[in-house]
Design a protein around this motif. Structure first.
Motif, PDB file in Angstrom:
ATOM      1  N   LEU A 332      22.184  44.223  27.048  1.00 29.12           N
ATOM      2  CA  LEU A 332      21.731  43.412  28.173  1.00 29.12           C
ATOM      3  C   LEU A 332      20.926  42.207  27.690  1.00 29.12           C
ATOM      4  O   LEU A 332      21.001  41.119  28.271  1.00 29.12           O
ATOM      5  CB  LEU A 332      20.882  44.258  29.127  1.00 29.12           C
ATOM      6  N   GLY A 333      20.143  42.387  26.635  1.00 28.43           N
ATOM      7  CA  GLY A 333      19.371  41.277  26.085  1.00 28.43           C
ATOM      8  C   GLY A 333      20.263  40.168  25.558  1.00 28.43           C
ATOM      9  O   GLY A 333      19.989  38.978  25.767  1.00 28.43           O
ATOM     10  N   ARG A 334      21.320  40.544  24.866  1.00 27.76           N
ATOM     11  CA  ARG A 334      22.251  39.527  24.362  1.00 27.76           C
ATOM     12  C   ARG A 334      22.966  38.826  25.510  1.00 27.76           C
ATOM     13  O   ARG A 334      23.179  37.606  25.470  1.00 27.76           O
ATOM     14  CB  ARG A 334      23.251  40.187  23.406  1.00 27.76           C
ATOM     15  N   GLU A 335      23.329  39.592  26.539  1.00 24.88           N
ATOM     16  CA  GLU A 335      23.953  38.971  27.708  1.00 24.88           C
ATOM     17  C   GLU A 335      22.995  38.011  28.398  1.00 24.88           C
ATOM     18  O   GLU A 335      23.404  36.933  28.841  1.00 24.88           O
ATOM     19  CB  GLU A 335      24.400  40.062  28.695  1.00 24.88           C
ATOM     20  N   GLY A 336      21.734  38.402  28.514  1.00 25.21           N
ATOM     21  CA  GLY A 336      20.752  37.544  29.158  1.00 25.21           C
ATOM     22  C   GLY A 336      20.579  36.228  28.423  1.00 25.21           C
ATOM     23  O   GLY A 336      20.480  35.156  29.039  1.00 25.21           O
ATOM     24  N   ALA A 337      20.547  36.282  27.092  1.00 25.88           N
ATOM     25  CA  ALA A 337      20.446  35.049  26.305  1.00 25.88           C
ATOM     26  C   ALA A 337      21.704  34.207  26.463  1.00 25.88           C
ATOM     27  O   ALA A 337      21.632  32.974  26.575  1.00 25.88           O
ATOM     28  CB  ALA A 337      20.205  35.389  24.843  1.00 25.88           C
ATOM     29  N   ASP A 338      22.866  34.845  26.494  1.00 20.38           N
ATOM     30  CA  ASP A 338      24.122  34.113  26.667  1.00 20.38           C
ATOM     31  C   ASP A 338      24.143  33.356  27.991  1.00 20.38           C
ATOM     32  O   ASP A 338      24.664  32.242  28.074  1.00 20.38           O
ATOM     33  CB  ASP A 338      25.314  35.073  26.609  1.00 20.38           C
ATOM     34  N   GLN A 339      23.582  33.956  29.046  1.00 19.72           N
ATOM     35  CA  GLN A 339      23.564  33.301  30.347  1.00 19.72           C
ATOM     36  C   GLN A 339      22.781  31.998  30.298  1.00 19.72           C
ATOM     37  O   GLN A 339      23.122  31.034  30.983  1.00 19.72           O
ATOM     38  CB  GLN A 339      22.981  34.250  31.395  1.00 19.72           C
ATOM     39  N   PHE A 340      21.728  31.963  29.479  1.00 25.83           N
ATOM     40  CA  PHE A 340      20.970  30.721  29.333  1.00 25.83           C
ATOM     41  C   PHE A 340      21.865  29.619  28.763  1.00 25.83           C
ATOM     42  O   PHE A 340      21.884  28.492  29.247  1.00 25.83           O
ATOM     43  CB  PHE A 340      19.765  30.945  28.419  1.00 25.83           C
ATOM     44  N   PHE A 341      22.629  29.956  27.743  1.00 21.57           N
ATOM     45  CA  PHE A 341      23.479  28.954  27.107  1.00 21.57           C
ATOM     46  C   PHE A 341      24.680  28.580  27.969  1.00 21.57           C
ATOM     47  O   PHE A 341      25.283  27.530  27.790  1.00 21.57           O
ATOM     48  CB  PHE A 341      23.932  29.457  25.732  1.00 21.57           C
ATOM     49  N   LEU A 342      24.995  29.437  28.945  1.00 16.30           N
ATOM     50  CA  LEU A 342      26.067  29.107  29.884  1.00 16.30           C
ATOM     51  C   LEU A 342      25.567  28.274  31.061  1.00 16.30           C
ATOM     52  O   LEU A 342      26.335  27.906  31.937  1.00 16.30           O
ATOM     53  CB  LEU A 342      26.722  30.391  30.403  1.00 16.30           C
ATOM     54  N   GLY A 343      24.251  28.034  31.089  1.00 13.49           N
ATOM     55  CA  GLY A 343      23.700  27.186  32.138  1.00 13.49           C
ATOM     56  C   GLY A 343      23.135  27.926  33.328  1.00 13.49           C
ATOM     57  O   GLY A 343      22.778  27.309  34.330  1.00 13.49           O
ATOM     58  N   THR A 344      23.048  29.257  33.269  1.00 13.52           N
ATOM     59  CA  THR A 344      22.452  30.018  34.366  1.00 13.52           C
ATOM     60  C   THR A 344      20.949  29.810  34.371  1.00 13.52           C
ATOM     61  O   THR A 344      20.311  29.932  33.316  1.00 13.52           O
ATOM     62  CB  THR A 344      22.751  31.518  34.199  1.00 13.52           C
ATOM     63  N   PRO A 345      20.326  29.480  35.508  1.00 13.31           N
ATOM     64  CA  PRO A 345      18.871  29.331  35.545  1.00 13.31           C
ATOM     65  C   PRO A 345      18.197  30.585  34.998  1.00 13.31           C
ATOM     66  O   PRO A 345      18.668  31.697  35.251  1.00 13.31           O
ATOM     67  CB  PRO A 345      18.577  29.146  37.048  1.00 13.31           C
ATOM     68  N   PRO A 346      17.108  30.441  34.242  1.00  8.10           N
ATOM     69  CA  PRO A 346      16.528  31.582  33.532  1.00  8.10           C
ATOM     70  C   PRO A 346      16.142  32.750  34.429  1.00  8.10           C
ATOM     71  O   PRO A 346      16.411  33.897  34.105  1.00  8.10           O
ATOM     72  CB  PRO A 346      15.298  30.981  32.840  1.00  8.10           C
TER      73      PRO A 346
END
Length: 382
Positions: A332-346
């Motif tokens: 889940l931590g890796r997915e959460g970081a990936d979402q940042f790089f995909l442009g999802t608001p933190p």
């Protein structure tokens, strides 16, 4: 047995609670002069809430829920069925650490402003020297001292062997309460950077969270002024909201600045030394699960030590119980970081991660029973 716990955060204070509950004599040493202020919000779910319930602390934790802005709303929430209430709890990390400290400080020795310099394991004990205090001997040592654990470095090796950066840094600091009313929920986002204002529902408290993409940075972890300069340099000329946040950051006394990183280890114990929480298996703040791991790990570690069979059996059983749980959280931590790089608001990315249902872990009923003599309101008696 006498157990030295390194770190007075969520993991260390929770472990001290359960060790004392099971008849051990814990001593907690903390490098900071007091319980550390600052940090992100901790999202607690499921089994972590069950641990707080067994500590008779759930009601007090619920009163600190960031989603509850007034007494009427809190009363309404407390009246909901257990299955609904157990869904989620959002609490500032330092509020949670403070709650655990207050629950243990009268029965546990806390040594603030000191840290472990060396330790030597023998067949029967661990001989510890401190930066300031006199040398002492303990039966066991638990490292609950965070991502850049001193205990882990002394026993297992340097951070570069275990710490895996996710390419993202986060800075969090407190804001005047009016920010929660005026700017609460506001997000500023450009490629590789994001800033958000997190406010309580009633607007009485607020925090800023600034995230930026970067490879590993070299800096002094104790130099808050340097941390502020790093963040200010990354967010220069980023608009009105960010300018206001940077102005507030200059005077902030509670700045938390750290990499989103994970700790990957093949084993969490060696001889009479064991690791707990971020020191052994950090999932990164992008997972939204660090505090839950700390609470559950502390409960299981102390419970296994209380059972018959010695510390070696207990450490191995603790690791078996936690491995699958930790692996899912790190995913889940890796997915959460990936979402940042995909442009999802933190905050949206963190909300999505926190909402995911992870690996379930069954909490054993360790002897000699629960600390709580009575169930919390709305919860069935055990």
């Amino acid at each position: 047995m006498d157990v030295l716990v390194c770190g007075a955060g969520v993991a260390g204070a929770a472990l001290a609670y359960w060790l004392r509950h099971h008849g051990f004599t814990p001593t907690v040493v903390e490098r900071a002069p007091r319980v550390r202020a600052g940090g992100y919000a901790a999202g607690l779910r499921g089994e972590a809430l069950d641990v707080l319930d067994r500590m008779a602390l759930l009601e007090r934790a619920e009163a600190l829920d960031l989603r509850l802005g007034d007494t009427a709303m809190a009363d309404e929430y407390a009246a909901l069925p257990v299955a609904v209430r157990a869904g989620d709890l959002e609490i500032l990390r330092d509020d949670l650490a403070g709650l655990l400290y207050q629950a243990t400080r009268r029965e546990v020795e806390y040594v603030f402003g000191d840290s472990i310099a060396t330790l030597e394991q023998t067949v029967g004990d661990v001989r510890v020297t401190f930066d300031r205090g006199q040398p002492r001997r303990f039966d066991l040592v638990a490292g609950a001292d965070g991502l850049y654990s001193r205990i882990r470095s002394l026993v297992f090796g340097p951070p570069e062997l275990f710490v895996r950066h996710l390419g993202l840094y986060t800075a969090v600091f407190g804001l005047p309460g009016h920010f929660g009313t005026e700017e609460g929920g506001r997000v500023h986002r450009v490629p590789g950077k994001a800033a958000a204002v997190l406010g309580t529902r009633d607007g009485t408290r607020a925090r800023a969270a600034l995230h930026f993409a970067s490879g590993p940075l070299a800096y002094d972890r104790d130099d808050a002024g340097q941390h502020k300069r790093i963040v200010a340099g990354r967010f220069a000329d980023e608009g009105r909201l960010v300018r206001r946040l940077l102005e507030e950051m200059r005077g902030a006394k509670d700045l938390f600045f750290e990499a989103n990183a994970q700790v990957e280890m093949h084993r969490w114990f060696s001889g009479r030394v064991v690791l707990l929480g971020d020191a052994g298996y950090c999932a990164a703040s992008a997972s939204g699960r660090g505090a839950s791991q700390a609470l559950i790990g502390a409960y299981i570690l102390a419970g296994e030590l209380a059972a018959d069979g010695g510390h070696a059996r207990a450490f191995a059983a603790y690791e078996r119980e936690m491995r699958g749980f930790v692996a899912e959280h790190q995913h889940l931590g890796r997915e959460g970081a990936d979402q940042f790089f995909l442009g999802t608001p933190p905050q949206e990315g963190l909300d999505r991660t926190t909402a995911a249902r992870p690996y379930l872990i069954r909490l054993k009923d360790y002897v000699p029973g629960f600390a709580a003599e009575r169930p919390s309101p709305g919860r069935a008696a055990r």
